[in-house]
Write a protein that holds these residues in place. Structure first.
Motif: not given
Length: 123
Positions: A37-41, A89-92, A117-123
């Motif tokens: 996985r690769q998180a933003p930045g 865990d938010t990442a591609v 595939t993009l996974v976005t986990v909101s708090s």
């Protein structure tokens, strides 16, 4: 050769997602499969790997106990079940195939890569 990842999306913290990666163009059962996985930045990092028959699995410490990797060689598909998701865990998420299986934690060891595939986990 194609690795098609799917199943990403938006989920609340504590929720679950199941990623799938369908493989074609190579003998799937002869390849170790991994998820990265690769998180933003951030740099891409190892998440999980599974041996050719599925008898051995490996996980990053950050996901151990929450994520489960599995495979179905009859369907040429590898899965990543993600439970108790956290915002971090938010990442591609990328699936990859490695014929040797000797350095399953090392992304440069992998021969083929999916598109992510993009996974976005909101708090």
């Amino acid at each position: 050769v194609q690795l098609q990842a799917s199943g990403g999306g938006l989920v609340q913290a504590g929720g679950s997602l199941r990623l799938s990666c369908a493989a074609s163009g190579f003998t799937f059962s002869r390849y170790f499969m991994g998820w990265f996985r690769q998180a933003p930045g951030k740099a891409r990092e190892f998440v999980a790997a599974i041996s050719w028959s599925g008898g051995r699995t490996y996980y990053a410490d950050s996901v151990k106990g929450r994520f489960t990797i599995s495979r179905d060689n009859a369907k040429n598909t590898v899965y990543l079940q993600m439970n108790s998701l956290k915002p971090e865990d938010t990442a591609v998420y990328y699936c990859a195939a490695d014929q040797d299986g000797n350095r399953w934690y090392w992304q440069t060891a992998y021969d083929y890569w999916g598109q992510g595939t993009l996974v976005t986990v909101s708090s």
